[in-house]
Design an enzyme around this catalytic site. Structure first.
Site, PDB file in Angstrom:
ATOM      1  N   SER A 130       0.849  -1.188   0.000  1.00  0.00           N
ATOM      2  CA  SER A 130       0.000   0.000   0.000  1.00  0.00           C
ATOM      3  C   SER A 130       0.882   1.234   0.000  1.00  0.00           C
ATOM      4  O   SER A 130       1.996   1.212   0.532  1.00  0.00           O
ATOM      5  CB  SER A 130      -0.895   0.011   1.243  1.00  0.00           C
ATOM      6  OG  SER A 130      -1.544   1.254   1.401  1.00  0.00           O
ATOM      7  N   TYR A 143      -2.908  -0.830  10.560  1.00  0.00           N
ATOM      8  CA  TYR A 143      -2.793  -1.210   9.152  1.00  0.00           C
ATOM      9  C   TYR A 143      -1.501  -0.669   8.547  1.00  0.00           C
ATOM     10  O   TYR A 143      -0.760  -1.403   7.879  1.00  0.00           O
ATOM     11  CB  TYR A 143      -4.001  -0.680   8.380  1.00  0.00           C
ATOM     12  CG  TYR A 143      -3.961  -0.952   6.895  1.00  0.00           C
ATOM     13  CD1 TYR A 143      -4.155  -2.238   6.397  1.00  0.00           C
ATOM     14  CD2 TYR A 143      -3.741   0.079   5.978  1.00  0.00           C
ATOM     15  CE1 TYR A 143      -4.131  -2.483   5.034  1.00  0.00           C
ATOM     16  CE2 TYR A 143      -3.715  -0.161   4.618  1.00  0.00           C
ATOM     17  CZ  TYR A 143      -3.907  -1.443   4.141  1.00  0.00           C
ATOM     18  OH  TYR A 143      -3.881  -1.681   2.788  1.00  0.00           O
TER      19      TYR A 143
END
Length: 258
Positions: A130, A143
């Site tokens: 990401s 996360y």
């Protein structure tokens, strides 16, 4: 090529599996739950492609063992979960599970294919990370921490496996409208209550979330195309980013010290 991709129930994973199948590859698309198999099979029929769909909970050791004898050319580690919330309040077990899924088990699953690839002298391992692995964002700590960890792990793997003939790439998606982000941000409200230090700031937090959702790109096919490029390239790049403007934004913010 024979390609195995995890987390192919929907979103980026499903689109990548379909694109790879369209290009004639032998694709094994894996899903977390048995009941998701017909969903992916229906999507394949709608696109007019053929692929295999199998159940794989990467946290389940027995599930992982079922794939131990598979001889694949490319492994795409896409399965992931997301936890959010104030880092000093989020239950630590949730952080552990986030790391277990996004980092530890993805590496463990890769290990069971790496030796056969080395014996063959070729193979590729692709991780879907990401842009959040480059830029810390408030209330997304659990996360983001996993994605920062993947950045380091994959750089190490790339260097270690290069002389053995194995190529390693990292895909860095920005924010995409797949439903993943909405579910991830909603998870903190399962445990945040009036005792939270941020209870009086929930209005700001929800406004911050809406801002992220507004930035989401609907063009999932573009990041899926990057996965295809990494899988097919003779000399794949170390990193692939999309959307480009989000990648540029992260680079600018990093330069400014954020």
């Amino acid at each position: 090529m024979k390609i195995l991709i995890t987390g192919a129930r929907g979103g980026i994973g499903l689109e990548a599996a379909l694109q790879l199948a369209q290009r004639g590859h032998d694709v094994i698309a894996t899903v977390h739950l048995e009941e998701s198999i017909p969903v992916v099979e229906a999507a394949a029929r709608e696109r007019g492609v053929t692929l295999s769909v199998e159940k794989l909970d990467i946290l389940n050791e027995n599930d992982r063992r079922c794939f131990a004898d598979y001889d694949i050319d490319v492994l795409i580690n896409n399965a992931a979960i997301g936890e959010t919330g104030p880092l000093l309040e989020v239950p630590v077990d949730r952080i552990r599970k986030n790391f277990e899924t996004n980092v530890f088990t993805s590496i463990e699953f890769s290990q069971q294919f790496a030796r056969r690839m080395v014996e063959r002298g070729s193979g590729k391992i692709v991780f879907v990370g990401s842009l959040g692995g480059r830029l810390a964002t408030p209330f997304m700590g659990p996360y983001m921490m996993t994605k920062f960890a993947l950045e380091a792990a994959i750089d190490v793997l790339r260097i270690e496996l290069r002389p053995l003939g194995i190529k390693v790439s990292l895909i860095e998606p920005g924010a995409y409208a797949t439903g993943f982000n909405e579910k991830m941000h909603a998870r903190k409200y399962e445990w945040m209550d009036a005792s939270s230090l941020y209870h009086d700031h929930l209005g700001f937090i929800r406004l911050f979330e809406k801002g992220i959702f507004l930035l989401q790109s609907k063009h999932v096919h573009r990041i899926a195309r990057k996965i295809v490029k990494a899988a097919e390239a003779k000399r794949p790049w170390a990193r692939y980013v999309a959307p480009w403007w989000q990648g540029l934004g992260v680079r600018i913010l990093r330069t400014l010290g954020f």
